[in-house]
Write a protein that holds these residues in place. Structure first.
Motif, PDB file in Angstrom:
ATOM      1  N   LEU A 140       6.713   0.070 -10.662  1.00 21.65           N
ATOM      2  CA  LEU A 140       7.762   0.498  -9.740  1.00 21.65           C
ATOM      3  C   LEU A 140       9.055  -0.273  -9.963  1.00 21.65           C
ATOM      4  CD1 LEU A 140       5.269   1.860  -8.451  1.00 21.65           C
ATOM      5  CD2 LEU A 140       6.271   1.367  -6.210  1.00 21.65           C
ATOM      6  N   LEU A 141       8.955  -1.583 -10.178  1.00 22.50           N
ATOM      7  CA  LEU A 141      10.169  -2.378 -10.382  1.00 22.50           C
ATOM      8  C   LEU A 141      10.844  -1.988 -11.692  1.00 22.50           C
ATOM      9  CD1 LEU A 141      11.985  -4.627  -9.306  1.00 22.50           C
ATOM     10  CD2 LEU A 141      10.527  -6.283 -10.499  1.00 22.50           C
ATOM     11  N   LEU A 154      14.905  -0.362  -2.816  1.00 22.56           N
ATOM     12  CA  LEU A 154      13.568  -0.409  -3.395  1.00 22.56           C
ATOM     13  C   LEU A 154      13.315  -1.759  -4.062  1.00 22.56           C
ATOM     14  CD1 LEU A 154      10.856   0.811  -4.112  1.00 22.56           C
ATOM     15  CD2 LEU A 154      11.925   1.900  -6.103  1.00 22.56           C
ATOM     16  N   ALA A 155      14.307  -2.270  -4.776  1.00 23.23           N
ATOM     17  CA  ALA A 155      14.120  -3.590  -5.393  1.00 23.23           C
ATOM     18  C   ALA A 155      13.829  -4.638  -4.327  1.00 23.23           C
ATOM     19  CB  ALA A 155      15.369  -3.975  -6.195  1.00 23.23           C
ATOM     20  N   TRP A 156      14.535  -4.565  -3.180  1.00 26.33           N
ATOM     21  CA  TRP A 156      14.272  -5.547  -2.124  1.00 26.33           C
ATOM     22  C   TRP A 156      12.871  -5.344  -1.545  1.00 26.33           C
ATOM     23  CZ3 TRP A 156      17.733  -6.604   2.805  1.00 26.33           C
ATOM     24  CH2 TRP A 156      17.335  -7.822   3.360  1.00 26.33           C
ATOM     25  N   ILE A 214      14.597   4.042  -3.122  1.00 26.41           N
ATOM     26  CA  ILE A 214      14.094   4.371  -1.792  1.00 26.41           C
ATOM     27  C   ILE A 214      15.282   4.585  -0.873  1.00 26.41           C
ATOM     28  CG2 ILE A 214      13.890   2.024  -0.844  1.00 26.41           C
ATOM     29  CD1 ILE A 214      11.177   2.931   0.334  1.00 26.41           C
ATOM     30  N   PRO A 215      15.276   5.652  -0.079  1.00 25.61           N
ATOM     31  CA  PRO A 215      16.397   5.897   0.833  1.00 25.61           C
ATOM     32  C   PRO A 215      16.510   4.813   1.894  1.00 25.61           C
ATOM     33  CG  PRO A 215      15.064   7.877   0.523  1.00 25.61           C
ATOM     34  CD  PRO A 215      14.289   6.736  -0.063  1.00 25.61           C
ATOM     35  N   ARG A 216      17.635   4.846   2.568  1.00 21.05           N
ATOM     36  CA  ARG A 216      17.834   3.892   3.665  1.00 21.05           C
ATOM     37  C   ARG A 216      16.762   4.050   4.732  1.00 21.05           C
ATOM     38  NH1 ARG A 216      23.620   4.074   6.259  1.00 21.05           N
ATOM     39  NH2 ARG A 216      24.068   3.167   4.219  1.00 21.05           N
ATOM     40  N   THR A 217      16.372   5.294   5.006  1.00 18.88           N
ATOM     41  CA  THR A 217      15.368   5.523   6.037  1.00 18.88           C
ATOM     42  C   THR A 217      14.410   6.598   5.565  1.00 18.88           C
ATOM     43  OG1 THR A 217      15.026   6.149   8.352  1.00 18.88           O
ATOM     44  CG2 THR A 217      16.879   7.169   7.229  1.00 18.88           C
ATOM     45  N   THR A 218      13.134   6.443   5.907  1.00 20.29           N
ATOM     46  CA  THR A 218      12.113   7.403   5.504  1.00 20.29           C
ATOM     47  C   THR A 218      11.085   7.575   6.613  1.00 20.29           C
ATOM     48  OG1 THR A 218      10.476   5.858   4.585  1.00 20.29           O
ATOM     49  CG2 THR A 218      12.280   6.549   3.120  1.00 20.29           C
ATOM     50  N   ARG A 263       0.824  -1.212   0.000  1.00 23.12           N
ATOM     51  CA  ARG A 263       0.000   0.000   0.000  1.00 23.12           C
ATOM     52  C   ARG A 263       0.854   1.256   0.000  1.00 23.12           C
ATOM     53  NH1 ARG A 263       0.198   4.004   3.378  1.00 23.12           N
ATOM     54  NH2 ARG A 263       0.362   2.502   5.081  1.00 23.12           N
ATOM     55  N   ALA A 264       1.879   1.330   0.848  1.00 21.20           N
ATOM     56  CA  ALA A 264       2.691   2.546   0.962  1.00 21.20           C
ATOM     57  C   ALA A 264       3.510   2.802  -0.305  1.00 21.20           C
ATOM     58  CB  ALA A 264       3.610   2.454   2.176  1.00 21.20           C
ATOM     59  N   LEU A 265       4.128   1.766  -0.871  1.00 22.51           N
ATOM     60  CA  LEU A 265       4.910   1.970  -2.084  1.00 22.51           C
ATOM     61  C   LEU A 265       4.035   2.466  -3.225  1.00 22.51           C
ATOM     62  CD1 LEU A 265       7.300  -1.130  -2.040  1.00 22.51           C
ATOM     63  CD2 LEU A 265       7.848   1.224  -1.426  1.00 22.51           C
TER      64      LEU A 265
END
Length: 830
Positions: A507-508, A480-482, A444-448, A420-422
């Motif tokens: 997204l991928l 992000l891929a993970w 996607i950053p390490r932390t958000t 949902r969030a992505l």
């Protein structure tokens, strides 16, 4: 994250379904009763008689009756609260022990010693509002005079992106209530009842007793604490203590220049309702509203938290919620709360003979549903229970992924916040991608924060998306891929193509396209990546395995998804070229390296260099050489003591399970329990990090069932001590619901229900020929793939029951007997 190993590198730290509260019950009064449904009597809403009352699992409770071989087994759906009327031939089953009640009551945590920290005490939550409960510090005389009920909320955060995700966008502490008795606390006897998600028990003082019941309501998001005092304790009181609204990271790292705490909260009164209004420097506010209601000698505290930004509207919402909810007595409030939790647990069932491990597993399901909702923020490293931590947000280089793996096998896709969030915040991901690549790439950053925003980037304030070949900075590229691998798992476990079409593929495609900007041919004719960062090893390396493995998985998945969706994508030739020409994963005499420039040569808790083995299941030991490479890499990784942490052992357990080594998997899980899991099953690395206990349950899943590669593997890695085991409605890839029973080390029967009509290949593990029958007991055609593996065609809604040829097993589901006694979780007297 995976939890951070250095000041700059925190690290430890879903299908699109409706939230649990909006899901119809899997069985309802109007549903036709079936032997595989819920024939047992409804469970009483009240818990056991007291915190110390025992409960031993029994073999008598049932889910199924009749015999498929006799033609009476009817295909059924998900298990749910026992609300369906019983068919005449099931009437005799009513009143027998309820399997869920048996295992859940047995798993209750108890406290007969005073919890003094967050990792010792009870905790309540609903994905948004959370409360950890433990004693206030003793006074100068050594006396304990109050119990703390923390009040925290997963949506409460700051909104100053100029100070990054770790300061300016950090989750903010709210405050806590203290329950202050008249006398000095001398003892307690508490039970956290998993079945009803309620804390009950007695607090004893030198002046009397306080009987307590407490819950965080699953949908109203209200903390309700009912207190019944004895005569000497009628003067007890509640006091709210607002916290300083500052990033918890301030306790561990220097403040960024110009950063300051938000102004103090102001406490207001509004017609009998109190409110602590916390204004934020960036605009908006969060508000804690509460009210105490007396009904005779019984007093009930109701508390609610609301957050608003940029407008200051939280106060009115919080006041309204408290006024409405406090009109209900505790029992009235608890009625819908208990019903939700009953329906939640009944979506799956697992019982094994290791009593402590079984209790741990059910506690993790309780913890998961207390910390996660589809529409709640993706879990931060601590879930909703914010404590002092250097990692006050969501981490994406391991933590978020591990936090949600448990939802798949346990059949709780309704909790999938990652998918949902992505999807919801994909535009923010574009803004977080380095400027030159935003047109066609995502990262996607390490932390958000909950909206996937990182804000300003620095080692102090939070790393952004890495740029291959650029140093500094050195953050990851592949997060992000993970994270999208989790989305892929949600698709595979539901076969819902809208997840592919609307979320995963678009997204991928952009996540992999980011890599394609940097992938270059080398003198060897192979495609290579410039230096990137493998979480958390500490240095960059060319051809980093973390990135090569995710790039490979991404290209394969894009090609497969494009074919499934009928998409003729212009980039498909490039994806095929990557798979054909990318450099081999770097290895040396010790197995997988960090990358081409960096051998694995020091203690390192993260399995970032092993993702192709687990969880991507690309390298699975299909050949003797491949198996030897996995074994060598695993032994070398865990052979360095020093930096190993809890999720090291969950990863090692799952890799061992992939290899079919149940004894090794159990050894790693037992080491985790002994060395790292705390009294209430929480886990810490400086601060609380929730992913490790949750991922331990996934490791247990991997021992019980694996379904990668299009094959459902039943009981693939069980240790000898687990001779008996029962699983029901375990969700597998291909959208099958698996039920199976193992007795005396032998699999007696396996049943699969197909929700999507996907190809069904099952490695049942039974010796010799088998019978396969449908839900009406008729023989089903099947093809033997190899010894112990069959292929059977199932349309959507059909089921297959597999038994040894001529066997007539008991098809009832029940808890298995424990191998021996085990202490309860919590702080029991002994």
């Amino acid at each position: 994250m995976s939890t951070p190993s250095t000041p700059s590198t925190p690290s430890t730290p879903s299908a699109q379904a409706s939230s649990p509260s909006s899901q119809p019950a899997p069985c309802s009064p109007s549903s036709p009763p079936t032997p595989w449904s819920c024939p047992t009597a409804p469970s009483s809403p009240s818990g056991p008689s007291g915190p110390s009352s025992p409960s031993s699992p029994s073999r008598r409770a049932v889910l199924a009756t009749g015999s498929a071989l006799g033609g009476t087994l009817i295909a059924g759906g998900l298990a749910a609260p026992a609300a369906a009327a019983a068919a005449p031939d099931e009437a005799g089953l009513l009143g027998r022990p309820d399997p869920w009640r048996t295992v859940l009551d047995d798993a209750d945590m108890v406290w007969q010693k005073l919890p003094k920290t967050w990792y010792e005490g009870p905790y309540l939550g609903n994905g948004f509002l959370g409360s950890g409960i433990y004693a206030e510090p003793a006074d100068d005389t050594g006396a304990v005079r109050a119990i703390r009920f923390n009040v925290q909320h997963s949506e409460v955060q700051d909104h100053r992106p100029e100070f990054g995700s770790l300061f300016g966008l950090a989750r903010l502490p709210i405050g806590h209530f203290t329950l202050e008795p008249v006398g000095t606390i001398t003892g307690l006897d508490w039970r956290l009842g998993l079945r009803n998600a309620e804390l009950t028990g007695t607090l004893t003082t030198d002046k009397g007793t306080l009987s307590i019941r407490a819950l965080v309501h699953t949908s109203r998001s209200v903390l309700a604490v009912e207190v019944t005092p004895s005569a000497g304790e009628r003067g007890f009181k509640w006091v709210f203590h607002p916290a300083v609204a500052i990033s918890p990271r301030a306790d561990f790292r220097p403040l960024p220049d110009g950063y300051q705490a938000n102004p103090p909260a102001r406490v207001e009164k509004h017609d009998g309702v109190s409110a602590a209004v916390q204004p934020l420097l960036a605009g908006g506010e969060h508000v804690t509203a509460w009210r105490e209601r007396a009904r005779g000698s019984v007093r009930t505290l109701y508390a609610h938290v609301a957050h608003s930004y940029p407008r200051s509207t939280a106060r009115d919402r919080a006041l309204k919620t408290i006024r409405t909810t406090s009109a209900l007595p505790y029992d009235g409030l608890a009625l819908t709360h208990r019903a939700w939790w009953d329906g939640f647990y009944r979506k799956s069932f697992l019982s094994l003979p290791d009593a402590r491990m079984q209790r741990f597993y059910w506690i993790q399901l309780y913890k998961l549903a207390s910390a996660a909702r589809r529409d709640a923020p993706v879990m931060a490293t601590f879930g909703p229970w914010l404590e002092s931590t250097p990692w006050p947000n969501t981490w994406w280089n391991l933590n978020a992924q591990l936090e949600y793996w448990l939802i798949h096998g346990s059949n709780h896709l309704e909790l999938d916040a990652i998918t949902r969030a992505l999807s919801e915040f994909r535009d923010n991901l574009a803004k977080e991608t380095p400027q030159p690549y935003r047109g066609d790439s995502l990262g996607i950053p390490r932390t958000t924060d909950p909206q996937l925003i990182n804000g300003a980037q620095s080692p102090v304030m939070g790393y952004g998306v890495g740029i291959p070949g650029q140093n500094p900075p050195v953050p990851e590229v592949g997060n992000l891929a993970w994270a999208l691998h989790n989305v892929w798992l949600s698709y595979r476990h539901t076969m819902d193509r809208s997840i592919l079409r609307d979320v995963l593929f678009p997204l991928l495609r952009k996540a992999i396209n980011y890599y394609l900007h940097f992938l270059q041919p080398g003198p060897d004719g192979k495609l290579h990546l410039p230096a990137t960062f493998s979480p958390e090893y500490g240095v960059d390396s060319r051809d980093c395995n973390y990135d090569l493995m995710l790039l490979t998985w991404g290209c394969k998945t894009l090609l497969e998804t494009a074919e499934l969706l009928g998409i003729d994508d212009d980039l498909a030739p490039r994806w095929r070229e990557v798979l054909a020409k990318r450099v081999a994963y770097p290895t040396d005499a010790n197995g997988y390296m960090i990358g081409a420039d960096v051998p694995f040569a020091k203690s390192h808790r993260h399995y970032s260099h092993l993702l192709a083995v687990y969880p991507l299941y690309e390298v699975t030991g299909r050949t003797p050489d491949e198996r030897a490479l996995i074994e060598k890499s695993l032994a070398h990784w865990v052979g360095f003591e020093g930096a190993l942490q809890g999720y090291t052992f969950t990863g090692a357990a799952s890799i061992s399970a992939l290899l079919g080594k149940g004894e090794d998997a159990l050894k790693y899980l037992n080491e985790l329990m002994t060395r790292f899991i705390l009294p209430n099953t929480m886990y810490k690395e400086t601060g609380p990090v929730i992913e490790t206990p949750l991922s331990a349950s996934q490791s247990l899943h991997d021992m019980v069932c694996q379904s990668w590669g299009g094959i459902v593997r039943v009981f693939p890695a069980l240790p000898a001590a687990w001779a008996d085991l029962t699983v029901h409605n375990f969700r597998t890839e291909g959208a099958f619901l698996l039920s199976a029973v193992r007795e005396g080390g032998v699999t007696r029967w396996v049943r699969l229900v197909s929700e999507a009509g996907a190809p069904c290949v099952v490695r049942h593990g039974m010796a010799g020929p088998v019978d396969v029958r449908d839900g009406l007991g008729r023989r089903l055609r099947h093809e033997t793939v190899d010894d112990g593996t069959i292929r059977v065609a199932l349309r959507k809604g059909e089921s297959a029951l597999i038994t040894a040829r001529g066997d007539r097993p008991d098809l009832r589901i029940a808890p298995v007997r424990p191998n021996g006694p085990a202490p309860r979780w919590g702080l029991p007297a002994t």
